[in-house]
Design a protein around this motif. Structure first.
Motif, PDB file in Angstrom:
ATOM      1  N   ASN A 283     -26.617   7.861  -4.416  1.00 32.13           N
ATOM      2  CA  ASN A 283     -25.645   7.828  -3.459  1.00 32.13           C
ATOM      3  C   ASN A 283     -25.021   9.422  -3.163  1.00 32.13           C
TER       4      ASN A 283
ATOM      5  N   HIS B  36     -17.103   2.592  -4.314  1.00 31.73           N
ATOM      6  CA  HIS B  36     -18.514   1.906  -4.509  1.00 31.73           C
ATOM      7  C   HIS B  36     -18.173   0.150  -4.757  1.00 31.73           C
TER       8      HIS B  36
ATOM      9  N   LYS C 119     -22.154   2.056   3.411  1.00 34.24           N
ATOM     10  CA  LYS C 119     -23.615   2.113   2.903  1.00 34.24           C
ATOM     11  C   LYS C 119     -24.010   1.064   2.191  1.00 34.24           C
TER      12      LYS C 119
ATOM     13  N   SER D  61     -19.633   2.632  -0.003  1.00 30.01           N
ATOM     14  CA  SER D  61     -20.939   1.907  -0.093  1.00 30.01           C
ATOM     15  C   SER D  61     -20.704   0.778  -0.988  1.00 30.01           C
TER      16      SER D  61
END
Length: 215
Positions: A43, A152, A198, A176
């Motif tokens: 990422n 994340h 994401k 994400s």
């Protein structure tokens, strides 16, 4: 279209994989951690110069500690912050915490300044959260959201209801998310989109029943 499952379906698939098929939960945790680690490396929206791992005392936090170890043993700068009562920690979490201690991964506490980190990993809660977030967990979530770091999330952003997509008091706003086996239905609802970022869907070998064949 991505197939999504409810929180109860997720529990049932986990239980069948572990208890009937016989794949140990610690093996699944290791697989999840490796996938999440790989997602983070993939990422470009994550700056991995200085990473803070937020770990609850359940298995979601155990996944986070696997990620911490993989990052640390590959040369990344990592600190862990465990939130919750250690007396209530899951067995697999305790195992992963001992492994992190073996590697002497640095620990910090809730008074830590989150702004010095470039990426925060959210492993506070899994998808089964059933009541509003409060106490130290709410403090950790709000500090993470206020920081400049990208976030994340593991399985589902902490504080988000896995079935409805609603915020349970407060919730991580992730850059994400690595969700395990399948997205949870709440994550695909419009209300959840500002929180999930994401989305990576990580196959770690969880049993996939006949109703999901061909998905």
């Amino acid at each position: 279209m991505t197939h999504a499952i409810t929180v109860e379906e997720s529990r049932q698939l986990d239980a069948k994989t572990i208890n009937e098929i016989g794949i140990p939960s610690l093996v699944l945790m290791e697989r999840a951690g490796l996938k999440i680690y790989e997602n983070m490396l993939d990422n470009n929206n994550l700056d991995l110069d200085n990473i803070l791992i937020l770990a609850g005392t359940g298995n979601n936090g155990g996944d986070a500690l696997v990620v911490a170890r993989l990052l640390y043993t590959h040369g990344y700068k990592v600190h862990t912050l465990t939130v919750g009562n250690p007396a209530h920690a899951s067995d697999d979490h305790v195992t992963q915490a001992k492994i992190c201690d073996y590697y002497q991964i640095p620990k910090v506490f809730l008074d830590e300044k989150f702004d010095k980190y470039t990426t925060i990993v959210d492993g506070l809660f899994g998808s089964g959260l059933s009541r509003n977030v409060g106490g130290d967990f709410a403090t950790a979530i709000d500090k993470a959201n206020a920081a400049k770091a990208a976030i994340h999330a593991i399985d589902i952003p902490s504080g988000l209801n896995g079935d409805t997509g609603e915020v349970m008091g407060t919730a991580i706003k992730a850059t994400s998310t690595s969700t395990i086996a399948y997205p949870k239905v709440g994550m695909l609802k419009d209300a959840a989109k500002p929180y999930t970022g994401k989305l990576y869907v990580d196959d770690i070998g969880i049993y996939r029943g006949n109703q999901f064949e061909g998905e």
